[in-house]
Design an enzyme around this catalytic site. Structure first.
Site, short mmCIF file in Angstrom:
data_model
loop_
_atom_site.label_atom_id
_atom_site.label_comp_id
_atom_site.label_asym_id
_atom_site.label_seq_id
_atom_site.Cartn_x
_atom_site.Cartn_y
_atom_site.Cartn_z
N ILE A 153 0.85 -1.21 0.00
CA ILE A 153 0.00 0.00 0.00
C ILE A 153 0.88 1.25 0.00
O ILE A 153 0.62 2.21 -0.74
CB ILE A 153 -0.96 0.00 1.21
N ASP A 172 11.23 1.57 7.14
CA ASP A 172 10.56 0.28 7.25
C ASP A 172 11.44 -0.62 8.13
O ASP A 172 12.66 -0.61 7.98
CB ASP A 172 10.38 -0.35 5.87
N THR A 229 -4.29 5.71 7.31
CA THR A 229 -5.28 4.79 6.71
C THR A 229 -4.93 3.36 7.10
O THR A 229 -5.42 2.42 6.48
CB THR A 229 -5.28 4.92 5.17
N ASP A 255 -8.66 7.61 8.69
CA ASP A 255 -9.66 6.64 8.20
C ASP A 255 -9.88 5.56 9.25
O ASP A 255 -10.82 4.78 9.14
CB ASP A 255 -9.16 6.02 6.88
N GLU A 260 -13.41 1.54 16.95
CA GLU A 260 -14.29 1.73 15.78
C GLU A 260 -15.63 1.07 16.02
O GLU A 260 -15.66 -0.10 16.44
CB GLU A 260 -13.62 1.16 14.54
N HIS A 278 -13.24 4.25 8.06
CA HIS A 278 -12.53 3.02 7.69
C HIS A 278 -13.00 2.49 6.33
O HIS A 278 -13.51 1.37 6.22
CB HIS A 278 -12.68 1.95 8.77
N ILE A 279 -12.80 3.32 5.31
CA ILE A 279 -13.29 2.96 3.97
C ILE A 279 -12.13 2.75 2.99
O ILE A 279 -12.34 2.78 1.77
CB ILE A 279 -14.26 4.03 3.41
N GLY A 280 -10.91 2.56 3.52
CA GLY A 280 -9.75 2.43 2.63
C GLY A 280 -9.95 1.43 1.52
O GLY A 280 -9.63 1.68 0.35
N ALA A 281 -10.48 0.27 1.85
CA ALA A 281 -10.62 -0.80 0.85
C ALA A 281 -12.03 -0.83 0.25
O ALA A 281 -12.35 -1.73 -0.52
CB ALA A 281 -10.32 -2.15 1.49
C1 MLT Z 1 -7.79 -4.08 5.64
O1 MLT Z 1 -7.10 -4.42 6.59
O2 MLT Z 1 -7.89 -4.76 4.62
C2 MLT Z 1 -8.49 -2.77 5.66
O3 MLT Z 1 -8.33 -2.09 6.83
C3 MLT Z 1 -9.88 -2.82 5.17
C4 MLT Z 1 -10.91 -3.22 6.15
O4 MLT Z 1 -10.66 -3.92 7.09
O5 MLT Z 1 -12.06 -2.81 5.97
#
Ligand code: MLT
Length: 303
Positions: A153, A172, A229, A255, A260, A278-281
């Protein structure tokens, strides 16, 4: 009846159809508590997103039943006690490839949102305000983006940032990467001190705990923008509020949250925080790809 797969937090339509064509029965109901304790023994595979937590007590319930495989349809495995599940003989997998473009686009979207006051304009204009003078922003081009973590990512975010004319530095725990040589490896302290924008792309590891707290904020450039995120718990929310209020951090985009849905009013009402739930994906494309990756894990492990 065919073998049952429980998609306890839902599953993309393409993946459900393909699993059914392979002879599986796909249960997309959501179970909790005692119902889930019973269901998890019946099914061959459980697929979860972030809502369901698979902790030691639930894993114990599954021992001796039909369950073989747990799939986290997503990247972060922090809602499964992975080591414990593996110690009981279960296979635990995630879908690490599918969501990178979606999360990277959201991180970049938040950078634009912060740099140009988009998030707060949307609030104040709805209140009848016209704050043209207050919202003189900055451009992303020419600024330094610091990345904490340099996995898929982060690298996807780096590519997009470079295309926008940003310089990218990263740190990293695994050290310097051979990938994307145009990005410069640096120590954590160098990244904190030199970034105009700082974006986090690391998992939350219980044993490591918070990665950005009071000490780290103190090492940052004045007026930095922070984007998280990844996972809420990697940034200390209390220290973030202090850094925003002192002006050390110009603005932040979140995010993800320590809890949560977040109940931290100081966070969700703060005028310098851009928020998403939490809408990253959460894009159509990413969910379709997650579905495809999920099916290939099922095929590999169960067929
Ligand atoms: C993930 O870990 O893939 C992301 O945070 C997406 C999610 O859990 O909704």
């Amino acid at each position: 009846m065919g073998k049952i797969i429980l998609a306890n937090d839902g599953i993309a339509a393409n993946a459900k159809a393909e699993l059914e064509s392979l002879g599986f029965v796909v249960d997309t109901n959501h179970y909790d508590g005692a119902e889930l304790d019973a269901k998890i023994r019946e099914v061959e595979c459980i697929i979860i997103r972030s809502a369901t937590k698979i902790r030691e007590d639930l894993i114990d319930k599954a021992v001796g039943g039909n369950l073989k495989l747990m799939i986290r349809a997503g990247v972060g495995l922090d809602n499964i006690d992975v080591k414990y599940a593996e110690s009981k003989g279960f296979v635990v997998r995630n879908t690490p490839f599918a969501s990178s473009p979606a999360v990277a686009e959201l991180a970049i979207a938040h950078m634009f949102s912060l740099a140009r006051y988009i998030y707060i304009s949307n609030v104040t204009m709805r209140n009848g305000e016209w704050n043209k003078k207050a919202y003189a922003g900055i451009e992303l081009g020419g600024k330094t983006l610091g990345l904490i973590g340099f996995g898929r990512i982060a690298r996807e975010t780096a590519k997009k940032a470079i295309a926008l004319g940003m310089k990218v530095i990263y740190t990293d725990i695994v050290g310097k990467s051979n990938l994307l040589p145009e990005c410069k490896f640096a120590s954590m302290n160098e990244v904190l001190a030199n970034s105009d924008f700082l974006s986090l792309h690391i998992p939350f590891i219980k044993e490591v705990g918070t990665v950005i707290g009071e000490k780290e904020f103190a090492k940052m450039k004045d007026g930095i923008f922070i984007i998280d995120t990844a996972r809420g718990k990697v940034v200390c929310e209390k220290a973030l509020i202090d850094a925003l209020d002192s002006g050390k951090v110009a603005a932040a985009a979140l995010d993800v949250f320590e809890e949560e849905p977040t109940k931290n009013e100081a966070i969700y009402t703060h005028p310098k925080i851009s928020l998403t739930p939490h809408i990253g994906a959460a894009t159509v494309e990413a969910q379709d790809r997650i579905g495809i990756e999920t099916v290939s894990v099922v095929k590999e492990v169960l067929l």
